[in-house]
Design an enzyme around this catalytic site. Sequence first.
Site, PDB file in Angstrom:
ATOM      1  N   TYR A  46       0.849  -1.199   0.000  1.00 59.04           N
ATOM      2  CA  TYR A  46       0.000   0.000   0.000  1.00 59.04           C
ATOM      3  C   TYR A  46       0.875   1.235   0.000  1.00 59.04           C
ATOM      4  O   TYR A  46       1.816   1.330   0.793  1.00 59.04           O
ATOM      5  CB  TYR A  46      -0.918   0.016   1.232  1.00 59.04           C
ATOM      6  CG  TYR A  46      -2.355  -0.216   0.834  1.00 59.04           C
ATOM      7  CD1 TYR A  46      -2.958   0.651  -0.079  1.00 59.04           C
ATOM      8  CD2 TYR A  46      -3.089  -1.294   1.317  1.00 59.04           C
ATOM      9  CE1 TYR A  46      -4.266   0.442  -0.489  1.00 59.04           C
ATOM     10  CE2 TYR A  46      -4.392  -1.503   0.907  1.00 59.04           C
ATOM     11  CZ  TYR A  46      -4.983  -0.626   0.004  1.00 59.04           C
ATOM     12  OH  TYR A  46      -6.261  -0.829  -0.411  1.00 59.04           O
ATOM     13  N   GLU A  48      -0.514   4.745  -0.542  1.00 62.38           N
ATOM     14  CA  GLU A  48      -1.325   5.957  -0.745  1.00 62.38           C
ATOM     15  C   GLU A  48      -0.481   7.188  -0.470  1.00 62.38           C
ATOM     16  O   GLU A  48       0.257   7.243   0.524  1.00 62.38           O
ATOM     17  CB  GLU A  48      -2.548   5.938   0.176  1.00 62.38           C
ATOM     18  CG  GLU A  48      -3.715   5.229  -0.506  1.00 62.38           C
ATOM     19  CD  GLU A  48      -4.695   4.644   0.478  1.00 62.38           C
ATOM     20  OE1 GLU A  48      -4.241   4.032   1.460  1.00 62.38           O
ATOM     21  OE2 GLU A  48      -5.895   4.792   0.248  1.00 62.38           O
ATOM     22  N   ASP A 196      -5.832  13.925 -24.963  1.00 70.73           N
ATOM     23  CA  ASP A 196      -5.883  12.515 -24.557  1.00 70.73           C
ATOM     24  C   ASP A 196      -5.136  11.752 -25.643  1.00 70.73           C
ATOM     25  O   ASP A 196      -5.694  11.444 -26.693  1.00 70.73           O
ATOM     26  CB  ASP A 196      -7.344  12.072 -24.449  1.00 70.73           C
ATOM     27  CG  ASP A 196      -7.475  10.596 -24.083  1.00 70.73           C
ATOM     28  OD1 ASP A 196      -6.470   9.861 -24.165  1.00 70.73           O
ATOM     29  OD2 ASP A 196      -8.594  10.171 -23.743  1.00 70.73           O
ATOM     30  N   THR A 222      -3.161   6.445 -21.779  1.00 69.13           N
ATOM     31  CA  THR A 222      -2.999   5.098 -21.245  1.00 69.13           C
ATOM     32  C   THR A 222      -1.561   4.698 -21.550  1.00 69.13           C
ATOM     33  O   THR A 222      -0.849   5.392 -22.287  1.00 69.13           O
ATOM     34  CB  THR A 222      -3.950   4.079 -21.900  1.00 69.13           C
ATOM     35  OG1 THR A 222      -3.818   4.204 -23.315  1.00 69.13           O
ATOM     36  CG2 THR A 222      -5.382   4.298 -21.484  1.00 69.13           C
ATOM     37  N   LYS A 225      -1.192   1.004 -25.097  1.00 74.95           N
ATOM     38  CA  LYS A 225      -1.578   0.934 -26.523  1.00 74.95           C
ATOM     39  C   LYS A 225      -0.295   1.003 -27.355  1.00 74.95           C
ATOM     40  O   LYS A 225       0.540   0.119 -27.235  1.00 74.95           O
ATOM     41  CB  LYS A 225      -2.598   2.019 -26.830  1.00 74.95           C
ATOM     42  CG  LYS A 225      -3.906   1.826 -26.035  1.00 74.95           C
ATOM     43  CD  LYS A 225      -4.978   2.794 -26.435  1.00 74.95           C
ATOM     44  CE  LYS A 225      -6.299   2.490 -25.760  1.00 74.95           C
ATOM     45  NZ  LYS A 225      -6.494   3.243 -24.508  1.00 74.95           N
ATOM     46  N   ARG A 231      -1.018  -2.195 -18.583  1.00 75.70           N
ATOM     47  CA  ARG A 231      -2.232  -1.378 -18.516  1.00 75.70           C
ATOM     48  C   ARG A 231      -1.998  -0.313 -17.446  1.00 75.70           C
ATOM     49  O   ARG A 231      -1.441  -0.595 -16.379  1.00 75.70           O
ATOM     50  CB  ARG A 231      -3.440  -2.223 -18.132  1.00 75.70           C
ATOM     51  CG  ARG A 231      -3.652  -3.418 -19.004  1.00 75.70           C
ATOM     52  CD  ARG A 231      -5.014  -4.005 -18.832  1.00 75.70           C
ATOM     53  NE  ARG A 231      -5.961  -3.269 -19.633  1.00 75.70           N
ATOM     54  CZ  ARG A 231      -6.113  -3.432 -20.951  1.00 75.70           C
ATOM     55  NH1 ARG A 231      -5.407  -4.302 -21.609  1.00 75.70           N
ATOM     56  NH2 ARG A 231      -6.989  -2.705 -21.610  1.00 75.70           N
TER      57      ARG A 231
HETATM   58  N1  DSN Z   1     -10.891   0.743 -25.302  1.00 79.62           N
HETATM   59  C1  DSN Z   1      -9.983   1.665 -25.930  1.00 79.62           C
HETATM   60  C2  DSN Z   1      -9.901   1.455 -27.369  1.00 79.62           C
HETATM   61  O1  DSN Z   1     -10.059   0.335 -27.792  1.00 79.62           O
HETATM   62  O2  DSN Z   1      -9.663   2.382 -28.112  1.00 79.62           O
HETATM   63  C3  DSN Z   1     -10.301   3.043 -25.607  1.00 79.62           C
HETATM   64  O3  DSN Z   1     -10.403   3.172 -24.215  1.00 79.62           O
END
Ligand code: DSN
Length: 399
Positions: A46, A48, A196, A222, A225, A231
């Site tokens: 933990y 925090e 974003d 994120t 990707k 993630r």
């Molecule tokens: N789920 C993502 C995507 O596939 O683009 C976006 O959050």
Amino acid sequence: MKDTKVKNLLSAEKKRQKSVINLIASENYVSKDVLEALGTETTNKYAEGYPGARYYGGNEIIDKIENLAIDRALKLFKLNPKMWGVNVQPHSGSPANIAVYQALVPRGGKIMGMVLSHGGHLTHGHNVSFSGKFWKQVPYTVDPKTEKINYEELKKIAKKEKPALVIAGYSAYPRKIDFKKMREVADVAGAYLMVDMAHISGLVASGVHPTPFKYADVVTTTTHKTLRGPRGGMIFARRDHGHVKTKKSEPTLFEKIQKSVFPGMQGGPHMNQIAALAVALKEADSRAFKKYAEQVVKNNKALAGELKKLGWRITSGGTDNHVFLMDVWNGGTGLTGKDASRKLEQAGIIVNMNTIPFDTRSPFNPSGLRLGTPAETTRGKKEKDMIALARRIDKILRK
Ligand code: DSN
């Protein structure tokens, strides 16, 4: 692993991933090192708070891990730590976006985002998501003729609606984003510009897509990707008041973001994710990663280009990045997006059905498919493989 049920499911998923062709634009394959960091004892801890200011003891090493991720994130995106801060604790992209709105937009205030069916994201103000329930979306779309962003049109909307925050960055937009023009859109309304960059952060890191940092006040992403990490999410914010006139006594944007993530929204950070992120950020800061990112775009252009030659309509006429939309419905094939994705899955090619701009069908059975090449590029595929794949897709869909 003693739990044979879970063990079997895990190895079945590993096998499935190996056996398919993965054209889901938002997925990727992480390195062994990233996987190794995810499966470590850091998950037991933990933490925090933030490095040097935690609410639990025993965080000496955890602090070093989080600071390493922070330093690597700023270095990767070429940011001066005196001007920008980064929060690496968001559990993923949606919480990162909530944290920004909570920090910068009063409850009920307006956020201007692209509608979901044109390539935006649920968290950009859609009414089924928190973002459209607690704030009000000022929607924008792509241009009906070009299927690209019409920045002058966006300026008119911003001038009329005066949103508090404008969002640039999309889940299904195949073209380069002009961040300078998006800044102008935000300035017309005296609004913050949030970028974003979840989909394109790996391309931005490599210089394959223009960077938003010169123009944005806040940048969310994120980490799993095109960036090819575990993630997770990150929020970059300026260490001043950004482009919006604010009283000097107010906290800086970064201070507001820090408070909004914790204690404003999340509890303990997922330290195994953050350790794995530190690994991925170092991997991304390399020649090999730059080559990968360049190849992602080359492969995507090759795949979309060949499908176009074979008679398929690609929205906006092509792609500049890692993703494109293929209109399967309007070419007289009688195929919907759902039919097409099912047919391809039966043949071992994984895609996702997707709306196309101004879709006349529903999101549950839309007119299009979204395809992208990050995952297959990580697996070493090149343009010639993409051309062969396009021909295979064409055959499967026309059967
Ligand atoms: N789920 C993502 C995507 O596939 O683009 C976006 O959050």
